[in-house]
Each structure stands twice: as C-alpha cells, then as structure tokens.
Design an enzyme around this catalytic site. Structure first.
Site, PDB file in Angstrom:
ATOM      1  N   ARG A  99      -3.145 -10.301   4.793  1.00 33.60           N
ATOM      2  CA  ARG A  99      -3.510 -10.385   3.371  1.00 33.60           C
ATOM      3  C   ARG A  99      -2.350  -9.803   2.572  1.00 33.60           C
ATOM      4  NH1 ARG A  99      -5.940  -7.136  -0.496  1.00 33.60           N
ATOM      5  NH2 ARG A  99      -7.390  -8.200  -1.917  1.00 33.60           N
ATOM      6  N   LYS A 129       0.815  -1.205   0.000  1.00 33.62           N
ATOM      7  CA  LYS A 129       0.000   0.000   0.000  1.00 33.62           C
ATOM      8  C   LYS A 129       0.852   1.258   0.000  1.00 33.62           C
ATOM      9  CE  LYS A 129      -4.297  -2.019   1.495  1.00 33.62           C
ATOM     10  NZ  LYS A 129      -5.385  -2.093   2.485  1.00 33.62           N
TER      11      LYS A 129
END
Length: 395
Positions: free
Chosen positions: A242, A206
């Site tokens: 994840r 991210k």
C-alpha cells in the site's frame, strides 16, 4: 505478482497528504492517475488513522468516500475501502468496492466481520492494539507476537463467517510499534507470510522511514525508502503493498520481476550441503605386507585391506570436466597400496598413519579417514574383522 494499492485519502487531516483530495473531482483524477502509473487497486480512506487523529462520524466518512467510490467504480477501477466501520464498509461495497481494508482487524466494530462475511468480499485484517497508537508498543519478540495476534484475529473473523480464502493479513507497520519494531517486522516478514494467507504491507511514508532523513525533510523524501520497503516486502512474498508513490513502486517491482524472470533462465548451480563435504571413497583395497609383532607375521606376511575417504572439493572438476582439478583415484589407490606394502612395522596404527600422510600429499585432499583391516590377525577367538580407524587433516 505483488499488487500495488494506491493510497487515496479523502480527508483533511491525513499525515501525508491531508486536504489535497477532499474535492471529489480531484480525488477521482488522482485515482485515475495512479491507475495509469500502475496501481492495481485504489485504497480510499475517509478517516485518518494517524496518531492523535480525531474520530470521524460515520455520516461524515460516508459523505467523503461514497462519491469517489461510485465514480471509480463507473470507470472500472478496482477499489478498496479503508475503514474500521461496518456501515461504511457495507455502503462502499454496495457502491462498487471489492476489498474492505480494516486497520483494526475487526476490533473497532464488533459487527465488521459478520458484515464482511455477508458481503463476501476480500477482507484485510491488520494487526492492531487500539486507537491510541502510543500504547501497546512493548514486545519481547515483535514478529512472533504479531504473528500470534493475527492468527487469533483470523480465527475470530472466520468464526464470524468470513471466508478464510478471502482474508489478507497486514502486520500493521507503524501501529503501536516503535521504529525498531517496524524494522524487525520487515526483517521477519517471511514468518508472517508463512501463515499461509496473503499479506499486505503498508509502510509508505511512515514515521520510521522519516527517522532516516534529516529533521524537517518534506514528506515526499520518504518515497525512496517506501519503494525499498515495497521491494523487500515483494521479495518476502507479500501479496500487496500500500503506497502513495505508485510510479516509483511500479518501477522497483518491475525491476524485481525482470530479475526473477532472468533467474528462471539461468542454469542450475549446485551448492555443497552444509556439514557434508565432497569426498573420494576407496573401498576394499588389498595389499600384501609383512607387518606385525610376531615372527611368523614378519616371515610369512598376510593380507591387509584398506578403506579410505579423502575430502576434496570436487566442484571445479565437475564444472570443467577436468581430471587435473580433482584427485586421480587410480593414482591414489596405487599410492595407498604401495604405502602399505613397503617396509614392515609392528602396528597397523603405524600403517594407517603412513597411508594418511600419503593421501594428504595429493593436492586438493584436505582431510582423510583411513581404515586398515587385518582379517588374518593372530587372535585366538573367532572374529569377523579387526581394524584401526584414524582421521587426519592437513595441518
């Protein structure tokens, strides 16, 4: 054990790997590869949730994900479906998925919670403040607010019939949060775990990790930072992570598991309690001396009783079972009594000061509390005891 959910985006516009796995065979091959690398679950998504992504029609989402879910289910690969849409969730579960991973936490589709309740599968409820990820990013205390908002979502989906034992929480790293908010959430992740429900952390690749790299660095350069996030999450007690790079995540979690296993075999190490130092206590030491302001006290003498607490770090002596590394309380008692019984003075305050100085002369004594009792003090009224109490430390 922290579970690994391998990311499988069957989308043309994912921020990380958009377009790589739109072909069904490529997607299934990649999922199998992740399974071999150590993924416990493959998380299949047919709609990008990156900032600015174009919403996808339900029919298009289903066309992307259903063949992949069906193929993986035939291979006995555990599948999670990453969707905000109740109809997609239902179709994916009927095709073999066992987890519904909803980044909106049931807010994007009012029917989602009741559908999940009917399906009886695990439901990942993520913290979400709307489709526009640039809004809702102001927090006074991001950990407390995310915790409270997740709690409210749990109450809502349970009220809709979802089994509370099948709920997994996700703090939503990167969703309506600035970079500093993401770091604070990671630092305070234990407070989310303390809600008592399993927690999934999805920080892989991210933007806040990319901010640590040189501008324009390839997406794969975020993988070491992603693995570090997974390690931190596992240490905080996360149920799952994840990730895109399953192999690296598996390695760091294996290292953590090896260290935890070794720690279980180490002998117990006792630490001192904060604010409660070790001490040697002597109680009721009796001395006969001639202290006092009256002539008869100096002439006849009387009994004095001493209580003493000597602050000493006793850990080294205890570990080695060595008398030389502690204070010999027999010698300390003899020295205290000798200090009381030597040359007379008027005040027991002076005697207490003398005893404190003697005790602090012993190596290892850092602080003392001295009580001098004078049970035969010349007091005209009935009494049980009279004493002075002083505390002194090594200057």
């Amino acid at each position: 054990m922290t579970r690994i959910l391998g990311v499988l985006n069957v989308t043309p516009d994912s921020f990380s790997d958009g377009g790589r796995f739109v072909d069904v065979d490529d997607a299934i091959a990649h999922a199998r590869s992740m399974r071999l690398e150590g993924a416990d679950v493959v998380d299949v998504g047919g709609e990008s949730t990156r900032p600015g992504a174009t919403p996808v029609a339900a029919a298009d989402e289903l066309a992307r994900i259903l063949p992949v879910v069906e193929g993986l289910a035939r291979d006995d690969v555990a599948v999670s479906i990453d969707t905000m849409h109740a109809d997609t969730a239902r179709a994916a579960v009927e095709a073999g998925a066992t987890i519904v991973n909803d980044v909106s936490g049931g807010l994007a589709d009012a029917r989602m919670a009741s559908v999940v309740a009917e399906l009886g599968v695990t439901y990942v409820v993520m913290h979400w403040r709307g489709h526009d990820l640039s809004r809702g990013t102001t927090y006074r205390d991001v950990v407390a607010e995310v915790r409270d908002e997740l709690s409210a979502r749990v109450d809502a989906v349970v009220a809709a019939g979802v089994d509370a034992t099948r709920i997994v929480l996700d703090p939503g790293l990167g969703f309506s949060k600035g970079a500093d908010d993401n770091w604070r959430l990671l630092a305070g992740l234990d407070r989310i775990v303390d809600l008592g429900l399993p927690v999934l952390v999805g920080g892989s690749r991210k933007r806040f990790l990319g901010a640590l790299l040189p501008e324009g660095a390839p997406m794969e350069h975020r993988d070491p930072g992603s693995a570090a996030v997974s390690l931190l999450a596992a240490q905080a007690g996360a149920w799952g992570v994840r990730v895109h790079d399953v192999a690296a995540t598996r390695r760091v979690l294996d290292v953590l598991g090896a260290v935890d296993g070794a720690a279980a075999t180490l002998p117990t190490v006792l630490a001192p309690v904060a604010g409660e130092p070790d001490r040697i206590a002597l109680r009721g030491l009796v001395a006969f001396a001639h202290h006092g302001v009256f002539d008869h006290e100096r002439r006849d003498g009387q009994r004095f009783v001493v209580d003493l607490d000597a602050t000493v770090d006793l850990r080294a002596a205890a570990r080695g079972d060595e008398l030389a590394r502690t204070v010999h309380y027999g010698e300390l008692a003899d020295a205290v009594v000798a200090a009381v019984e030597r040359d007379p003075v008027d005040l027991i305050e002076t005697v207490a000061e003398r005893v404190a100085a003697v005790a602090l002369g012993f190596a290892g004594v850092d602080r003392v509390r001295v009580t001098i009792h004078k049970p035969q003090a010349p007091i005209a009224v009935p009494f049980d005891d009279v004493a002075v109490v002083i505390e002194r430390r090594r200057a």
